[in-house]
Structures are given as structure tokens and as C-alpha cells.
Design an enzyme around this catalytic site. Structure first.
Site, PDB file in Angstrom:
ATOM      1  N   GLU A  57     -20.334 -15.122 -35.732  1.00  0.00           N
ATOM      2  CA  GLU A  57     -19.000 -15.428 -35.231  1.00  0.00           C
ATOM      3  C   GLU A  57     -18.748 -16.933 -35.308  1.00  0.00           C
ATOM      4  O   GLU A  57     -17.655 -17.374 -35.636  1.00  0.00           O
ATOM      5  CB  GLU A  57     -18.868 -14.948 -33.785  1.00  0.00           C
ATOM      6  CG  GLU A  57     -17.492 -15.165 -33.209  1.00  0.00           C
ATOM      7  CD  GLU A  57     -17.335 -14.591 -31.816  1.00  0.00           C
ATOM      8  OE1 GLU A  57     -16.311 -14.884 -31.192  1.00  0.00           O
ATOM      9  OE2 GLU A  57     -18.226 -13.857 -31.358  1.00  0.00           O
ATOM     10  N   HIS A  58     -19.778 -17.718 -34.991  1.00  0.00           N
ATOM     11  CA  HIS A  58     -19.688 -19.180 -35.060  1.00  0.00           C
ATOM     12  C   HIS A  58     -20.854 -19.696 -35.899  1.00  0.00           C
ATOM     13  O   HIS A  58     -22.006 -19.423 -35.588  1.00  0.00           O
ATOM     14  CB  HIS A  58     -19.766 -19.800 -33.667  1.00  0.00           C
ATOM     15  CG  HIS A  58     -18.701 -19.329 -32.749  1.00  0.00           C
ATOM     16  ND1 HIS A  58     -18.932 -18.372 -31.790  1.00  0.00           N
ATOM     17  CD2 HIS A  58     -17.390 -19.654 -32.654  1.00  0.00           C
ATOM     18  CE1 HIS A  58     -17.816 -18.138 -31.134  1.00  0.00           C
ATOM     19  NE2 HIS A  58     -16.865 -18.905 -31.636  1.00  0.00           N
TER      20      HIS A  58
END
Length: 72
Positions: free
Chosen positions: A47-48
Site C-alpha cells: 500500500e505504501h
């Protein structure tokens, strides 16, 4: 060495119980090269993704799957 250092440093943090529980469900993956690290990351599709490396902007073309990418 990384695992031991994380455990050592977490002892001094106020949220060390939360960190310990999180680490029980975490993994450390050691890649043989930067290229292999990008292959693993693209398969995982984080996600990051933080690119904290020299000439990070030059490596953006290797990112195929990530929710957001932080460069620098």
C-alpha cells in the site's frame, strides 16, 4: 542483524508492547539485489512503498504495483 536491532531498539519505545505484537506477524525479506527487491515488491504490491536509496527517482520505472510511492 536487522531483526536483533529492531528488538533492541523497540525496548526503549513507549509502545513496545504494540511493536512486539506487530513484529510477531511481520517478516523480514532479504533480497540478493536491488532488482530482486523490486520484483518482490511488485508481487507483494504494498500500500505504501518508500524508495529510500540513491537516485530513487531513476528507479521509479521499476515500480509496477504500489498504492503510493514515497521518493527520497
Amino acid at each position: 542483524n536487522v531483526s536483533a536491532e529492531i528488538k533492541r531498539q523497540s525496548r526503549y519505545l513507549s509502545r513496545n508492547e504494540i511493536i512486539d505484537k506487530s513484529l510477531q506477524k511481520s517478516s523480514i525479506i532479504i533480497a540478493g539485489s536491488l532488482e530482486e527487491a523490486f520484483i518482490i515488491s511488485n508481487r507483494y504490491a504494498p500500500e505504501h512503498l518508500i524508495l529510500h536509496l540513491a537516485n530513487a527517482k531513476d528507479k521509479l520505472n521499476l515500480v509496477q504495483n504500489a498504492g503510493s510511492v514515497f521518493v527520497g
